[in-house]
Design a protein around this motif. Structure first.
Motif, PDB file in Angstrom:
ATOM      1  N   SER A  90      41.857  45.962  44.834  1.00 27.94           N
ATOM      2  CA  SER A  90      41.241  46.283  43.553  1.00 27.94           C
ATOM      3  C   SER A  90      41.544  45.196  42.537  1.00 27.94           C
ATOM      4  O   SER A  90      42.712  44.955  42.205  1.00 27.94           O
ATOM      5  CB  SER A  90      41.768  47.623  43.028  1.00 27.94           C
ATOM      6  OG  SER A  90      41.433  47.785  41.661  1.00 27.94           O
ATOM      7  N   PRO A  91      40.511  44.494  42.022  1.00 27.40           N
ATOM      8  CA  PRO A  91      40.759  43.434  41.044  1.00 27.40           C
ATOM      9  C   PRO A  91      41.468  43.931  39.787  1.00 27.40           C
ATOM     10  O   PRO A  91      42.333  43.236  39.244  1.00 27.40           O
ATOM     11  CB  PRO A  91      39.347  42.928  40.719  1.00 27.40           C
ATOM     12  CG  PRO A  91      38.532  43.269  41.915  1.00 27.40           C
ATOM     13  CD  PRO A  91      39.089  44.571  42.392  1.00 27.40           C
ATOM     14  N   ALA A  92      41.096  45.127  39.333  1.00 30.06           N
ATOM     15  CA  ALA A  92      41.716  45.661  38.118  1.00 30.06           C
ATOM     16  C   ALA A  92      43.206  45.907  38.330  1.00 30.06           C
ATOM     17  O   ALA A  92      44.044  45.544  37.492  1.00 30.06           O
ATOM     18  CB  ALA A  92      41.017  46.949  37.695  1.00 30.06           C
ATOM     19  N   ARG A  93      43.547  46.517  39.466  1.00 31.49           N
ATOM     20  CA  ARG A  93      44.960  46.757  39.766  1.00 31.49           C
ATOM     21  C   ARG A  93      45.698  45.447  39.995  1.00 31.49           C
ATOM     22  O   ARG A  93      46.862  45.292  39.609  1.00 31.49           O
ATOM     23  CB  ARG A  93      45.098  47.684  40.981  1.00 31.49           C
ATOM     24  CG  ARG A  93      44.810  49.152  40.665  1.00 31.49           C
ATOM     25  CD  ARG A  93      45.374  50.066  41.748  1.00 31.49           C
ATOM     26  NE  ARG A  93      44.694  49.891  43.019  1.00 31.49           N
ATOM     27  CZ  ARG A  93      43.614  50.578  43.389  1.00 31.49           C
ATOM     28  NH1 ARG A  93      43.075  51.473  42.577  1.00 31.49           N
ATOM     29  NH2 ARG A  93      43.055  50.386  44.563  1.00 31.49           N
ATOM     30  N   ALA A  94      45.028  44.499  40.643  1.00 33.23           N
ATOM     31  CA  ALA A  94      45.657  43.209  40.910  1.00 33.23           C
ATOM     32  C   ALA A  94      45.981  42.475  39.605  1.00 33.23           C
ATOM     33  O   ALA A  94      47.028  41.832  39.502  1.00 33.23           O
ATOM     34  CB  ALA A  94      44.740  42.348  41.773  1.00 33.23           C
ATOM     35  N   PHE A  95      45.098  42.602  38.627  1.00 33.30           N
ATOM     36  CA  PHE A  95      45.345  41.919  37.355  1.00 33.30           C
ATOM     37  C   PHE A  95      46.589  42.480  36.677  1.00 33.30           C
ATOM     38  O   PHE A  95      47.358  41.738  36.053  1.00 33.30           O
ATOM     39  CB  PHE A  95      44.129  42.059  36.433  1.00 33.30           C
ATOM     40  CG  PHE A  95      44.280  41.331  35.127  1.00 33.30           C
ATOM     41  CD1 PHE A  95      44.297  39.950  35.087  1.00 33.30           C
ATOM     42  CD2 PHE A  95      44.418  42.024  33.932  1.00 33.30           C
ATOM     43  CE1 PHE A  95      44.442  39.268  33.887  1.00 33.30           C
ATOM     44  CE2 PHE A  95      44.570  41.352  32.734  1.00 33.30           C
ATOM     45  CZ  PHE A  95      44.572  39.974  32.706  1.00 33.30           C
TER      46      PHE A  95
END
Length: 337
Positions: free
Chosen positions: A78-83
């Motif tokens: 998940s890009p959002a979680r990764a950020f």
């Protein structure tokens, strides 16, 4: 990046992105520098990058800077979680270098979602755009035809397709040098009124603009280059992209099976592959609708493709595409409203 000669465009490269990491991105950066006009910041695991750099003895290394980063955003993550969990990952540090003015744009062969998230969060989007859009040529028989969106926005409303038309129009003019691009909607029939509610409602809006809107085209019209800008939602665009690439692979295999491993079959196979995988020639395409340059490429890219992507980044910087997008959006929206 500091100490760069005048006229050299600094580009940040996500050195950890893609299937191969530094073993491909490092020599690609050196190749791009050797072609002229760019300096490259290699962003990622400093030790891994330096170990790869040490294998090469070339003057191009003078225009390389290693920028440390921690972690990589993997495909499917998940890009959002990764950020939130990996703010110092290579893709986010690459985007940050552009935001701080240390690079003119970034290039990544890593997670497409992460590249989009990095550009969206770090750069911000143009007024009225919630999420950037990927657009570019897909079919090699129509190398000047920009299809937008290619997978970023899978659910699209008519107003957003009009925005895509504006972005595609200015991209076609500046990058592909088409003076008056023909704009079309991808549909199940070329006749007016054919298509779903999205196509019909978007048609009404586009008819109120001064764009060179020619109505609907069908998928079988794409190889003939019947329009320079083709609009569709990201779900359809991504299906077109992957079908084209998949057909290229199986046709190449079939040619080799029928003709055998000969010089003739190798030449023909190479031509077919290039026609059906046109993004390889550019290495990647710009993310439209964001306040900065992000070139997004394919994870399986080799050295040549990554080097081409760096060259594409330089070219896009020089066209002024990023700065021109907002003005075109404002102009078209004023006509619709």
């Amino acid at each position: 990046m500091t100490g760069i000669p005048e006229g050299i465009v600094p580009i940040a490269l996500d050195a950890m992105g893609g299937d191969h990491g530094p073993s491909v991105t490092v020599p690609a950066a050196l190749q791009a520098i050797g072609a002229g006009g760019v300096a490259v910041a290699l962003v990622g695991d400093a030790e891994a990058i330096q170990a790869e750099l040490d294998k090469y003895d070339t003057p191009a290394k003078q225009l390389v800077q290693v920028v440390p980063a921690e972690g990589v955003v993997e495909e499917g993550e998940s890009p959002a979680r990764a950020f939130r969990a990996k703010p110092n990952a290579s893709i986010f540090v690459s985007a940050g270098a552009v935001k701080m003015g240390k690079a003119a744009g970034f290039v990544s062969m890593g997670s497409t979602g992460a590249s989009i998230a990095a550009a969206t969060v770090v750069y911000g989007t143009l007024d009225g755009i919630d999420r950037g859009a990927l657009g570019g040529p897909v079919v090699g028989y129509a190398p000047n035809t920009v299809i937008i969106d290619l997978g970023t926005n899978v659910d699209t409303k008519p107003g957003l397709l009009v925005d895509f038309a504006a972005l595609g129009n200015v991209m076609s003019k500046l990058i592909y040098k088409n003076e008056n691009p023909r704009v079309a909607l991808l549909s199940v029939g070329s006749e007016e009124g054919k298509g779903n509610a999205l196509v019909k409602e978007t048609t009404d809006l586009l008819n109120s603009t001064d764009l060179n809107f020619i109505g609907n085209i069908e998928p079988n019209d794409l190889p003939e280059g019947k329009a320079e800008v083709v609009l569709c939602d990201g779900f359809v665009g991504n299906v077109i992209l992957k079908l084209t690439e998949g057909l290229g692979d199986v046709i190449v295999s079939h040619v080799k099976e029928v003709l055998g491993e000969t010089d003739e079959s190798e030449k023909l196979s190479k031509e077919i592959f290039e026609r059906m995988n046109i993004l390889e020639a550019f290495g990647g395409g710009p993310l439209l609708g964001v306040n900065g340059l992000a070139i997004v490429g394919h994870g399986a890219s080799g050295v040549n493709a990554v080097a081409n992507a760096i060259g594409t980044a330089k070219f896009v910087v020089e066209t002024g595409l990023i700065e021109a997008q907002q003005a075109e959006l404002d102009r078209i929206r004023a006509e619709v409203n």
